[in-house]
Design a protein around this motif. Structure first.
Motif, PDB file in Angstrom:
ATOM      1  N   ASP A   1       0.825  -1.232   0.080  1.00 33.38           N
ATOM      2  CA  ASP A   1      -0.073  -0.056  -0.242  1.00 33.38           C
ATOM      3  C   ASP A   1       0.847   1.182   0.196  1.00 33.38           C
ATOM      4  OD1 ASP A   1       0.722  -0.541   2.698  1.00 33.38           O
ATOM      5  OD2 ASP A   1      -0.976   0.806   3.378  1.00 33.38           O
ATOM      6  N   LEU A   2       2.081   1.298   0.686  1.00 28.87           N
ATOM      7  CA  LEU A   2       2.921   2.370   0.732  1.00 28.87           C
ATOM      8  C   LEU A   2       3.445   2.747  -0.854  1.00 28.87           C
ATOM      9  CD1 LEU A   2       4.506   2.044   4.156  1.00 28.87           C
ATOM     10  CD2 LEU A   2       2.746   3.514   3.472  1.00 28.87           C
ATOM     11  N   LEU A   3       3.474   1.840  -1.629  1.00 32.18           N
ATOM     12  CA  LEU A   3       3.825   1.806  -3.112  1.00 32.18           C
ATOM     13  C   LEU A   3       2.660   2.270  -3.848  1.00 32.18           C
ATOM     14  CD1 LEU A   3       6.450  -0.834  -3.654  1.00 32.18           C
ATOM     15  CD2 LEU A   3       6.956   1.647  -3.202  1.00 32.18           C
ATOM     16  N   ILE A   4       1.683   1.480  -3.813  1.00 29.70           N
ATOM     17  CA  ILE A   4       0.456   1.628  -5.089  1.00 29.70           C
ATOM     18  C   ILE A   4      -0.136   3.060  -4.691  1.00 29.70           C
ATOM     19  CG2 ILE A   4       0.683  -0.840  -5.821  1.00 29.70           C
ATOM     20  CD1 ILE A   4      -1.899  -0.868  -4.270  1.00 29.70           C
TER      21      ILE A   4
ATOM     22  N   ILE B   1      -4.203  -2.850  -7.350  1.00 26.73           N
ATOM     23  CA  ILE B   1      -2.750  -2.783  -7.897  1.00 26.73           C
ATOM     24  C   ILE B   1      -2.823  -2.228  -9.227  1.00 26.73           C
ATOM     25  CG2 ILE B   1      -0.858  -4.238  -8.607  1.00 26.73           C
ATOM     26  CD1 ILE B   1      -1.670  -6.135  -6.278  1.00 26.73           C
ATOM     27  N   VAL B   2      -3.700  -2.633 -10.176  1.00 27.20           N
ATOM     28  CA  VAL B   2      -3.925  -2.163 -11.632  1.00 27.20           C
ATOM     29  C   VAL B   2      -4.395  -0.704 -11.681  1.00 27.20           C
ATOM     30  CG1 VAL B   2      -5.155  -2.446 -13.730  1.00 27.20           C
ATOM     31  CG2 VAL B   2      -4.322  -4.452 -12.461  1.00 27.20           C
ATOM     32  N   SER B   3      -5.329  -0.331 -10.678  1.00 27.58           N
ATOM     33  CA  SER B   3      -5.546   1.141 -10.849  1.00 27.58           C
ATOM     34  C   SER B   3      -4.647   2.068 -10.128  1.00 27.58           C
ATOM     35  CB  SER B   3      -7.107   1.211 -10.463  1.00 27.58           C
ATOM     36  OG  SER B   3      -7.155   1.191  -9.169  1.00 27.58           O
ATOM     37  N   GLY B   4      -4.317   1.640  -9.002  1.00 32.10           N
ATOM     38  CA  GLY B   4      -3.133   2.455  -8.129  1.00 32.10           C
ATOM     39  C   GLY B   4      -4.334   3.421  -7.369  1.00 32.10           C
ATOM     40  N   GLU B   5      -5.475   2.770  -7.278  1.00 32.78           N
ATOM     41  CA  GLU B   5      -6.547   3.615  -6.301  1.00 32.78           C
ATOM     42  C   GLU B   5      -6.956   2.530  -5.240  1.00 32.78           C
ATOM     43  OE1 GLU B   5      -7.882   6.527  -6.712  1.00 32.78           O
ATOM     44  OE2 GLU B   5      -6.878   7.315  -8.421  1.00 32.78           O
ATOM     45  N   LYS B   6      -7.365   3.160  -3.962  1.00 33.95           N
ATOM     46  CA  LYS B   6      -8.030   2.366  -3.134  1.00 33.95           C
ATOM     47  C   LYS B   6      -9.618   2.243  -3.359  1.00 33.95           C
ATOM     48  CE  LYS B   6      -5.176   3.844   0.670  1.00 33.95           C
ATOM     49  NZ  LYS B   6      -5.074   4.486   2.186  1.00 33.95           N
TER      50      LYS B   6
END
Length: 171
Positions: free
Chosen positions: A13-16, A126-131
């Motif tokens: 989570d700290l990366l994406i 992971i694909v979207s970079g969104e939570k």
């Protein structure tokens, strides 16, 4: 006391979910992380001595080693099954709501399928970079899952891809 190996790349989570650090994860790295998590779940669900249901699979519970290999952690909510036992029911639903399978969130029923649902949410993140939780789109009130389904139905699934990966992946 819990002792674990030092993970220099901290948690996923700290990366994406960090704009500055998210650029470090190109499509190849993200794909390898997804495959690694899937392999970890396969081990927990089929290959370990006991069947383990994690029940709280999310980006903050995925640690990354020095080579960006994912390691599933935080088994505080995990349940183990032996023999032919594949599912259970609980009166106390615990975990992260944005990643819970509907049958677990509503009825307390959890199984391998619950972890697979959480894995699907994690793949979208992971694909979207969104939570999933707190996802906000200017055109609608859907969460990330609803947004992904909407894009799929409209024939535009590639619009879900993190902008840091534009043109850097293969379809």
């Amino acid at each position: 006391m819990l002792v674990c190996e030092y993970m220099p790349n901290t948690s996923l989570d700290l990366l994406i979910f960090n704009q500055a650090r998210g650029k470090l994860l190109d499509w190849g790295k993200r794909f390898d992380i997804i495959v690694g998590i899937a392999g970890g779940l396969l081990y927990l669900h089929r290959n370990s001595r006991l069947r383990i249901i994690h029940r709280d699979l999310k980006a903050s519970n995925i640690l990354l080693d020095s080579e960006m290999n994912p390691i599933i952690c935080d088994f505080g909510l995990a349940r183990t099954f032996g023999g032919d036992h594949y599912q259970d029911n609980t009166n106390r639903v615990m975990g992260t709501h944005g990643h819970m399978a509907p049958e677990y969130a509503v009825h307390g029923l959890f199984s391998v399928k619950s972890d697979v649902f959480s894995f699907g949410v994690l793949v979208l993140e992971i694909v979207s970079g969104e939570k999933n939780r707190g996802f906000c789109h200017p055109d609608h009130e859907l969460n990330l899952l609803g947004h992904a389904r909407r894009l799929w139905n409209e024939g535009n699934p590639l619009k879900l891809v993190d902008r840091f990966m534009e043109g850097g992946f293969y379809t």
